[in-house]
Design a protein around this motif. Structure first.
Motif, mmCIF file in Angstrom:
data_model
loop_
_atom_site.group_PDB
_atom_site.id
_atom_site.type_symbol
_atom_site.label_atom_id
_atom_site.label_comp_id
_atom_site.label_asym_id
_atom_site.label_seq_id
_atom_site.Cartn_x
_atom_site.Cartn_y
_atom_site.Cartn_z
ATOM 1 N N MET A 1 6.973 -3.362 -9.015
ATOM 2 C CA MET A 1 6.946 -3.388 -7.681
ATOM 3 C C MET A 1 5.815 -2.222 -7.427
ATOM 4 N N PRO A 2 4.503 -2.090 -6.792
ATOM 5 C CA PRO A 2 3.667 -1.006 -6.563
ATOM 6 C C PRO A 2 4.381 -0.277 -5.245
ATOM 7 N N MET A 3 4.519 0.950 -5.323
ATOM 8 C CA MET A 3 5.165 1.856 -4.493
ATOM 9 C C MET A 3 4.174 2.710 -3.814
ATOM 10 N N GLY A 4 2.842 2.473 -4.148
ATOM 11 C CA GLY A 4 1.877 3.364 -3.261
ATOM 12 C C GLY A 4 1.949 3.218 -1.963
ATOM 13 N N ARG A 5 2.096 2.268 -1.352
ATOM 14 C CA ARG A 5 2.336 1.916 0.372
ATOM 15 C C ARG A 5 3.580 1.953 0.600
ATOM 16 N N VAL A 6 4.675 2.424 -0.057
ATOM 17 C CA VAL A 6 5.969 2.507 0.366
ATOM 18 C C VAL A 6 6.279 3.921 0.348
ATOM 19 N N THR A 7 6.910 4.513 1.317
ATOM 20 C CA THR A 7 7.303 5.969 1.630
ATOM 21 C C THR A 7 8.916 5.930 2.063
ATOM 22 N N VAL A 8 9.418 6.489 0.836
ATOM 23 C CA VAL A 8 11.347 6.625 1.055
ATOM 24 C C VAL A 8 11.240 7.914 1.738
ATOM 25 N N VAL A 9 11.845 7.890 2.770
ATOM 26 C CA VAL A 9 12.168 9.014 3.567
ATOM 27 C C VAL A 9 13.602 9.621 3.079
ATOM 28 N N ASP A 10 13.549 10.720 2.385
ATOM 29 C CA ASP A 10 14.726 11.281 1.687
ATOM 30 C C ASP A 10 15.261 12.480 2.386
ATOM 31 N N HIS A 11 14.877 12.763 3.686
ATOM 32 C CA HIS A 11 15.116 13.996 4.413
ATOM 33 C C HIS A 11 16.955 14.054 4.321
ATOM 34 N N PRO A 12 17.575 15.374 4.227
ATOM 35 C CA PRO A 12 18.885 15.250 4.075
ATOM 36 C C PRO A 12 19.534 14.475 5.415
ATOM 37 N N LEU A 13 18.942 14.924 6.520
ATOM 38 C CA LEU A 13 19.669 14.220 8.013
ATOM 39 C C LEU A 13 19.517 12.802 7.855
ATOM 40 N N GLY A 168 12.397 -8.110 -0.991
ATOM 41 C CA GLY A 168 11.613 -8.180 0.026
ATOM 42 C C GLY A 168 10.232 -7.358 0.345
ATOM 43 N N LEU A 169 10.441 -6.051 -0.346
ATOM 44 C CA LEU A 169 9.054 -5.221 -0.558
ATOM 45 C C LEU A 169 7.942 -5.962 -1.249
ATOM 46 N N ALA A 170 8.277 -6.585 -2.516
ATOM 47 C CA ALA A 170 7.400 -7.416 -3.192
ATOM 48 C C ALA A 170 6.639 -8.394 -2.431
ATOM 49 N N LYS A 171 7.722 -9.313 -1.715
ATOM 50 C CA LYS A 171 7.027 -10.392 -0.798
ATOM 51 C C LYS A 171 6.065 -9.857 0.216
ATOM 52 N N PHE A 172 6.716 -8.763 0.973
ATOM 53 C CA PHE A 172 6.034 -8.113 2.038
ATOM 54 C C PHE A 172 4.659 -7.606 1.376
ATOM 55 N N GLN A 173 4.520 -7.037 0.376
ATOM 56 C CA GLN A 173 3.338 -6.389 -0.096
ATOM 57 C C GLN A 173 2.272 -7.475 -0.799
ATOM 58 N N ALA A 174 2.863 -8.508 -0.905
ATOM 59 C CA ALA A 174 2.103 -9.584 -1.430
ATOM 60 C C ALA A 174 1.370 -10.450 -0.502
ATOM 61 N N ALA A 175 1.987 -10.270 0.906
ATOM 62 C CA ALA A 175 1.551 -10.826 2.090
ATOM 63 C C ALA A 175 0.537 -10.157 3.051
ATOM 64 N N HIS A 176 1.117 -8.888 3.089
ATOM 65 C CA HIS A 176 0.221 -7.892 3.690
ATOM 66 C C HIS A 176 0.068 -6.410 3.051
ATOM 67 N N PRO A 177 -0.612 -6.439 1.947
ATOM 68 C CA PRO A 177 -0.924 -5.252 1.229
ATOM 69 C C PRO A 177 -1.422 -4.032 1.855
ATOM 70 N N ASP A 178 -1.804 -4.455 2.992
ATOM 71 C CA ASP A 178 -2.676 -3.186 3.930
ATOM 72 C C ASP A 178 -1.811 -2.479 4.669
ATOM 73 N N VAL A 179 -0.470 -2.885 4.751
ATOM 74 C CA VAL A 179 0.507 -2.469 5.711
ATOM 75 C C VAL A 179 1.435 -1.448 5.096
ATOM 76 N N PRO A 180 1.319 -0.080 5.541
ATOM 77 C CA PRO A 180 2.410 0.713 4.596
ATOM 78 C C PRO A 180 3.854 0.643 5.340
ATOM 79 N N ILE A 181 4.691 1.044 4.438
ATOM 80 C CA ILE A 181 6.269 0.666 4.896
ATOM 81 C C ILE A 181 6.762 2.116 4.853
ATOM 82 N N TRP A 182 7.451 2.448 5.475
ATOM 83 C CA TRP A 182 8.555 3.593 5.668
ATOM 84 C C TRP A 182 9.766 2.943 5.693
ATOM 85 N N THR A 183 10.907 3.578 4.922
ATOM 86 C CA THR A 183 12.226 3.077 4.694
ATOM 87 C C THR A 183 13.008 4.472 4.353
ATOM 88 N N ALA A 184 14.260 4.359 4.541
ATOM 89 C CA ALA A 184 15.245 5.372 4.248
ATOM 90 C C ALA A 184 16.019 5.015 2.772
#
Length: 211
Positions: A1-13, A168-184
């Motif tokens: 799964m390419p992670m270049g467009r996925v940001t995992v927000v790991d802030h402690p809060l 879901g990430l793999a399917k999303f990125q296949a359909a819309h590779p131009d859209v970056p994702i932020w997730t916790a």
């Protein structure tokens, strides 16, 4: 799964509050409140690279050059109904943002997204659009929402979620590779009913007390 467009927000809060949300004993009121708080924290992350432009103002002491966000105001586009859980928290940071509503429900048999409502500003092509949905599970709703927004002219799109599944990430990125994702968090997998595991259950049901 390419992670270049996925940001995992790991802030402690964010991680602390996410653990509270996962707890099956969390009350409806508590779930709704914490979801709003996480929405505010995620808004900081997803907007950290917005372009700025210089502006001249006067402080009580003297003129100065400050900086303000460049271009037209943001559009927040929650996917109904669970995406609304992020809305108040984000609007508390960007109260002048426009709001689009994308009404989709998941067919229980096919798990495909079915549109029932769509209302958005007419000039989406000129704005940065944050698409909001707590759960990126099968990605069917997210993909359908992005299809609708792009058809109305949106091109600068960002997707914000609380939890994502690898499928879901793999399917999303296949359909819309131009859209970056932020997730916790990126959880383990989807179960046979299309729910994220370990997840937190149905975010909409828990937020509105309809479980």
């Amino acid at each position: 799964m390419p992670m270049g467009r996925v940001t995992v927000v790991d802030h402690p809060l964010v991680q602390h509050k996410l653990t509270y949300l996962r707890d099956k004993n969390r009350s409806t009121k508590g779930f709704r409140q914490i979801l709003n708080e996480i929405g505010m924290l995620l808004a900081y992350e997803v907007t950290r690279d917005l372009p700025l432009e210089p502006v001249t103002i006067e402080t009580p002491l003297q003129p100065m050059e400050g900086r303000q966000i460049q271009g037209k105001k943001l559009v927040l586009a929650p996917i109904l109904r669970a995406g609304v859980g992020f809305l108040d928290g984000m609007l508390s940071l960007v109260p002048s943002a426009r709001v689009a509503h994308v009404g989709l429900y998941r067919d229980p048999d096919t798990l495909e997204a079915v549109e029932y409502y769509f209302k958005a500003p007419s000039d989406l092509a000129d704005r940065t659009v944050l698409v909001l949905d707590p759960m990126l599970a099968t990605a069917n709703s997210a993909i359908a929402a992005l299809d609708l927004l792009k058809a109305r002219g949106a091109s600068d799109l960002r997707f914000v979620c609380l939890l994502a599944a690898p499928e879901g990430l793999a399917k999303f990125q296949a359909a819309h590779p131009d859209v970056p994702i932020w997730t916790a968090a990126i959880d383990s997998h989807l179960n046979d009913h299309g729910y994220i595991v370990p997840g937190l259950g149905d975010a909409g049901d828990r937020m509105y007390g309809t479980r």
